[in-house]
Design an enzyme around this catalytic site. Sequence first.
Site, short mmCIF file in Angstrom:
data_model
loop_
_atom_site.label_atom_id
_atom_site.label_comp_id
_atom_site.label_asym_id
_atom_site.label_seq_id
_atom_site.Cartn_x
_atom_site.Cartn_y
_atom_site.Cartn_z
N GLY A 1 1.05 -1.23 0.07
CA GLY A 1 0.03 0.05 -0.11
C GLY A 1 0.76 1.37 0.09
O GLY A 1 1.70 1.38 -0.58
N SER A 2 0.34 2.30 0.99
CA SER A 2 0.97 3.60 0.74
C SER A 2 2.22 3.60 1.21
O SER A 2 2.95 4.81 0.88
CB SER A 2 0.08 4.67 1.60
OG SER A 2 -1.06 4.51 1.05
#
Length: 573
Positions: free
Chosen positions: A287-288
């Site tokens: 993810g981020s």
Amino acid sequence: MTSLTVSTAISSGRVRLVSDRQEALLTARIRVLLVAAGFAVLALIAMLRIAVLGIGGGSSGPLSLSEALLPPRGEISDRNGIALARNYPARALWFNPTALGEDGPPLVKPAAEVAAELKRIFPDLDQKRVERMLASGKGGYLRRRVLPEEANRVYELGEIALEVPPETDRHYPQGTMAAHVLGFVGADGKGRVGMEQVLDTRLSDPAQRGAPVELSIDMRVQGALEDELRRGMLATNAKGAAGLVLDVDTGEVMALASLPEFNPNKIDRTGEQYMFNRVTNQVYELGSTFKPLTVAAAIDAGTVRNFGKRYDASPVSIAGYTIKDSHPLGASLNIPEMLIHSSNTVTARVSDELGPVRLRRAMIDLGMNQRPHIELPARGFPIWQKGKWSRITNMTVGFGHGIAVTPLHLASAYAAMVNGGILRPATLHKIEPGQAPKGRRVFKASTSARMNQLMRMITLYGTGKNADAPGYRVGGKTGSAEKPGAGGYRRSSLVSTFAAAFPMDRPRFVIIAMLDEPQGTTASSFQRTAAWNAAPIVGKLVPRIGPILGVRPDMNRDVDISDLRPLIPGGDE
């Protein structure tokens, strides 16, 4: 009888008495000499035996006397000499059905009765299995490790077929700690899973087992990492956890943990289920945590120059899909705001400007398309889109979706991003001062310096606030990614990660803390995202390991972010 006769008799008796004493003394001396000669012969036989073993010894040639007297397997220690794996004399319980002769019965009592008696000595024994083995008449191990008092009770049973032969036990003094790093030694004497497998030839070679093999890990750091990960995992009812601490200048792994762990001193079915290493072998969409890497690639390529430039933050519609943020973040954001608030939409637009060719090249340079570099045998292969990337693939990879890597991949990439731009392979071997590999440049030094500012801003003003440890200048990025499943992503199953470095004014160590499917609990304010569960793990860990690693808190030092503060709301206060 005349006096002469009496005198002669007395004199003769004295002569005989003296003669008897001399004969007895001579006999005693001869016996002592014979005993001493016997011991000398035994010693000579032992030395000759050792010499014979030495002549046919290891792969490196004949052994010296001191080498032949070494334990049958070399020791493993941490970087400070703390024993992690060593040998101890032990005993096993063995069934020898021919102990009473080839034609004789293997046991005096019935197999069921013997098995029941053994059960009383060893409460955890599988009585049915032992009974079947005794009844079958086939020899083999009934139990691998027997204590001296247990051996005496076995002898008291009076069954000659139950033997307790001496053996060498591979023991792990630290118990479950660093189990996935060390691995274990199987019944055949061969190393399994971890560094026991990697170093098997070296540890088994008599010519090389004099000094312990020193690993890079520090058991004090290892213990703190496992403790904080376990607390975070239990507090959020997560199904697993993983983490590591990496030296950004050498690539040395100071600690590596995968939970739940197994006990290398007792390999059972439960332990076998937990041998899978989440740090090096399991791949995840992280993810981020990829957003800083995307920004660094864009800075390096020159597509991001003006940090005050505002990007459209509205949802992105492409190829029938819509990329959006978890909640509205406003009409537009600049780069610092994008990282602080972790915007998917702005990151997608930054990736679009950079283009699929350059972003793909940056990921290849960071090793995201191959197994991670480390000595462990279990290394997961990334889920990586081969060939040319489409526009939507490029956008989603920019914020950590559509690409799955191990936490070790992420740690090595972050180390290169903050250490001045040099990628070095991770290693579990201790590196002596001045012997670190040169590595290869993957980011400009100026890009690395700018990223250190941005990483620090995230913990000061953004989603990484719960990771900030006063005086340690922590920087990092959260990542909360939905796990893929049948028919798409599962919104109820997250992988929460915090990727950090400290101290950001002169980065020395990277930390990755990851929780697999954490739940919203009281401890995480009923939130499941990394800001509320993975980030606090780092915030608690850094003050514990900082002084051990030579980083002391200093409230008077920090990264100079004065040129970036005016770009974020409240940053110039």
